[in-house]
Design a protein around this motif. Structure first.
Motif, PDB file in Angstrom:
ATOM      1  N   LYS A 193       3.509   7.331  -7.599  1.00 25.17           N
ATOM      2  CA  LYS A 193       2.621   8.282  -8.149  1.00 25.17           C
ATOM      3  C   LYS A 193       3.030   8.598 -10.378  1.00 25.17           C
ATOM      4  O   LYS A 193       4.505   7.974  -9.929  1.00 25.17           O
ATOM      5  CB  LYS A 193       2.355   9.850  -7.919  1.00 25.17           C
ATOM      6  CG  LYS A 193       1.852   9.589  -6.427  1.00 25.17           C
ATOM      7  CD  LYS A 193       1.647  11.323  -5.807  1.00 25.17           C
ATOM      8  CE  LYS A 193       0.831  11.626  -4.781  1.00 25.17           C
ATOM      9  NZ  LYS A 193       0.773  12.664  -4.499  1.00 25.17           N
ATOM     10  N   VAL A 207       0.907  -1.009  -0.311  1.00 23.72           N
ATOM     11  CA  VAL A 207       0.185   0.387   0.375  1.00 23.72           C
ATOM     12  C   VAL A 207       0.862   1.150   0.179  1.00 23.72           C
ATOM     13  O   VAL A 207       0.655   2.306  -0.853  1.00 23.72           O
ATOM     14  CB  VAL A 207      -1.481   0.151   1.236  1.00 23.72           C
ATOM     15  CG1 VAL A 207      -1.485   1.251   1.438  1.00 23.72           C
ATOM     16  CG2 VAL A 207      -2.448  -1.464   1.261  1.00 23.72           C
ATOM     17  N   TYR A 208       2.228   1.060   0.918  1.00 21.94           N
ATOM     18  CA  TYR A 208       3.041   2.375   1.179  1.00 21.94           C
ATOM     19  C   TYR A 208       3.463   2.617  -0.544  1.00 21.94           C
ATOM     20  O   TYR A 208       3.409   3.620  -0.925  1.00 21.94           O
ATOM     21  CB  TYR A 208       3.956   2.236   2.111  1.00 21.94           C
ATOM     22  CG  TYR A 208       4.897   3.389   1.924  1.00 21.94           C
ATOM     23  CD1 TYR A 208       4.865   3.972   2.646  1.00 21.94           C
ATOM     24  CD2 TYR A 208       6.575   2.619   1.625  1.00 21.94           C
ATOM     25  CE1 TYR A 208       6.380   5.190   2.442  1.00 21.94           C
ATOM     26  CE2 TYR A 208       7.648   3.529   1.235  1.00 21.94           C
ATOM     27  CZ  TYR A 208       7.200   5.094   2.058  1.00 21.94           C
ATOM     28  OH  TYR A 208       8.539   5.779   1.633  1.00 21.94           O
ATOM     29  N   ARG A 213       2.462   2.047  -3.640  1.00 23.58           N
ATOM     30  CA  ARG A 213       1.738   2.565  -4.264  1.00 23.58           C
ATOM     31  C   ARG A 213       0.932   3.774  -4.639  1.00 23.58           C
ATOM     32  O   ARG A 213       1.028   4.768  -5.077  1.00 23.58           O
ATOM     33  CB  ARG A 213      -0.202   1.917  -4.014  1.00 23.58           C
ATOM     34  CG  ARG A 213       0.177   0.264  -5.118  1.00 23.58           C
ATOM     35  CD  ARG A 213      -1.448  -0.227  -4.832  1.00 23.58           C
ATOM     36  NE  ARG A 213      -1.540  -1.355  -6.050  1.00 23.58           N
ATOM     37  CZ  ARG A 213      -2.158  -2.215  -6.097  1.00 23.58           C
ATOM     38  NH1 ARG A 213      -3.863  -1.722  -6.300  1.00 23.58           N
ATOM     39  NH2 ARG A 213      -2.234  -3.796  -6.972  1.00 23.58           N
ATOM     40  N   LEU A 214       0.880   4.256  -3.003  1.00 22.84           N
ATOM     41  CA  LEU A 214       0.176   5.559  -2.118  1.00 22.84           C
ATOM     42  C   LEU A 214       1.418   6.474  -3.124  1.00 22.84           C
ATOM     43  O   LEU A 214       1.432   7.910  -3.152  1.00 22.84           O
ATOM     44  CB  LEU A 214       0.403   5.749  -1.087  1.00 22.84           C
ATOM     45  CG  LEU A 214      -1.162   5.400  -0.639  1.00 22.84           C
ATOM     46  CD1 LEU A 214      -1.402   5.026   0.616  1.00 22.84           C
ATOM     47  CD2 LEU A 214      -2.109   5.523  -1.779  1.00 22.84           C
ATOM     48  N   ARG A 215       2.959   6.200  -2.958  1.00 25.04           N
ATOM     49  CA  ARG A 215       4.259   6.717  -3.135  1.00 25.04           C
ATOM     50  C   ARG A 215       4.354   6.916  -4.209  1.00 25.04           C
ATOM     51  O   ARG A 215       4.917   8.538  -4.787  1.00 25.04           O
ATOM     52  CB  ARG A 215       5.346   5.723  -1.966  1.00 25.04           C
ATOM     53  CG  ARG A 215       6.682   6.669  -1.708  1.00 25.04           C
ATOM     54  CD  ARG A 215       8.062   6.300  -1.005  1.00 25.04           C
ATOM     55  NE  ARG A 215       9.153   6.993  -1.379  1.00 25.04           N
ATOM     56  CZ  ARG A 215       9.969   6.850  -1.616  1.00 25.04           C
ATOM     57  NH1 ARG A 215       9.838   6.051  -3.194  1.00 25.04           N
ATOM     58  NH2 ARG A 215      11.380   7.342  -1.755  1.00 25.04           N
TER      59      ARG A 215
END
Length: 365
Positions: free
Chosen positions: A332, A325-326, A328-330
């Protein structure tokens, strides 16, 4: 004759009504003396499970070896700072944590001993699979697992001698050195073959690695599920052991990560050390427990290695999910302008490195 038949019917009726006198599955029954059919379910399933899982594990470790480069692996052996940090975590933090948890929860002596045995065990091979999925340092992961298994032959007796004094005589605990040796061989040989394949056929090694990583993830789940079936009659143990079995692996992961970070290791190596610390060789712990204690004692704590195994897998999956998750969010999506600028920067950096004899860091997060 009629009296005899009535007597037989009366005896049969009274025997059927008295369920405590003889179980329904008894083969021979004479009053309260019964001989039950021998139940070899667990024994048969254990043999089959061991054979299948050993084969699958060897294949998984072979695939993990396909991601290990000989130069980097040898570099960790020559400059073993990461291995040394892992050693401190494995045989320093884990036994001490087991000791403190046993004191805090004030468990029975035999239960404290099994917690300590778990804390003194070397790292498990499942950590190599999870380390791959969280983008850890595979060279460090494999070298740490190998070294901890090898060093366990000396460190386990020493740690048990130090920490079990207040509960039992350490001479009572039987260490299966043959099992440790088998674990070491089962780790070293497949990984060595995988490293050779990676050296000779890098493209094929990548395909093998992808298949093996998926197989390894499935294997971890299968071990947990089948373990619950195999030990179906051993779940009635103290709630304190359930709590310790939950806290212990979480503490191992956390303390391993923080110590690695304090020691100055990079983020991906911190993740590797964390996994190697929290993931223990639970199969070895089960073998030691069965060899060292009587059936009466086993009832009090035999399931603890399985409880630890389940929660170490659950926490590892949470770490994996959180990391993904980290990422994917980090990370971009980049615009075309950003991609062009990045290419120009990389070209200028590499040309600058060639001119000045520098290097370009390939260290990941």
């Amino acid at each position: 004759m009629q009296t005899y038949l009535l007597s037989q019917q009366f005896n049969a009726r009274s025997l059927a009504e008295n369920s405590t006198a003889c179980p329904a599955n008894a083969t021979v029954c004479n009053g309260t003396s019964c001989v039950l059919r021998e139940d070899n379910f667990n024994e048969t399933l254990s043999v089959i499970l061991s054979a299948v899982l050993t084969t699958m594990l060897a294949l998984v470790m072979f695939s993990m070896g396909c991601n290990v480069e000989l130069k980097k692996f040898w570099g960790h052996i020559k400059r073993p700072w990461g291995i040394f940090v892992g050693f401190l975590c494995q045989f320093g933090i884990m036994p001490l944590t087991a000791f403190l948890l046993s004191l805090i929860f004030n468990v029975l002596p035999v239960q404290a001993v099994v917690v300590l045995i778990m804390g003194c065990c070397p790292g498990g091979t499942a950590s190599n699979v999870i380390a791959y999925w969280v983008d850890g340092d595979m060279d460090l992961s494999v070298s740490m697992t190998t070294c901890s298994t090898l060093l366990a032959m000396g460190m386990m007796p020493l740690c048990l001698f130090i920490y079990t004094k207040m509960w039992t005589d350490s001479n009572v605990i039987v260490l299966p050195y043959d099992s440790i040796g088998i674990s070491l061989v089962a780790l070293v040989i497949p990984v060595s073959v995988g490293m050779y394949v990676n050296h000779r056929w890098p493209s094929k090694a990548k395909i093998i690695l992808k298949i093996g990583s998926i197989l390894g993830a499935i294997l971890i789940v299968v071990i947990a599920v089948v373990g619950g079936i195999l030990y179906k009659g051993s779940w009635t143990i103290s709630p304190k052991l359930w709590i310790i079995g939950t806290i212990f692996p979480a503490a191992g992961y956390s303390l391993g990560f923080f110590l690695a970070r304090i020691a100055g290791l990079s983020w991906h190596r911190c993740r590797t050390v964390s996994l190697e610390t929290g993931m223990q060789n639970t199969q070895l712990c089960s073998a030691i427990v069965q060899l060292s204690f009587s059936p009466e004692q086993l009832e009090l704590m035999f399931t603890f290695p399985l409880i630890y195994s389940i929660f170490q897998i659950l926490f590892a999956l949470l770490i994996l999910g959180g990391y993904r998750v980290y990422i994917r969010l980090r990370v971009k999506p980049k615009t075309d302008v950003e991609k062009t600028e990045e290419k120009e920067d990389s070209k200028s950096t590499s040309s600058h490195a060639k001119i000045n004899g520098g290097f370009v860091s390939n260290e990941t997060i």
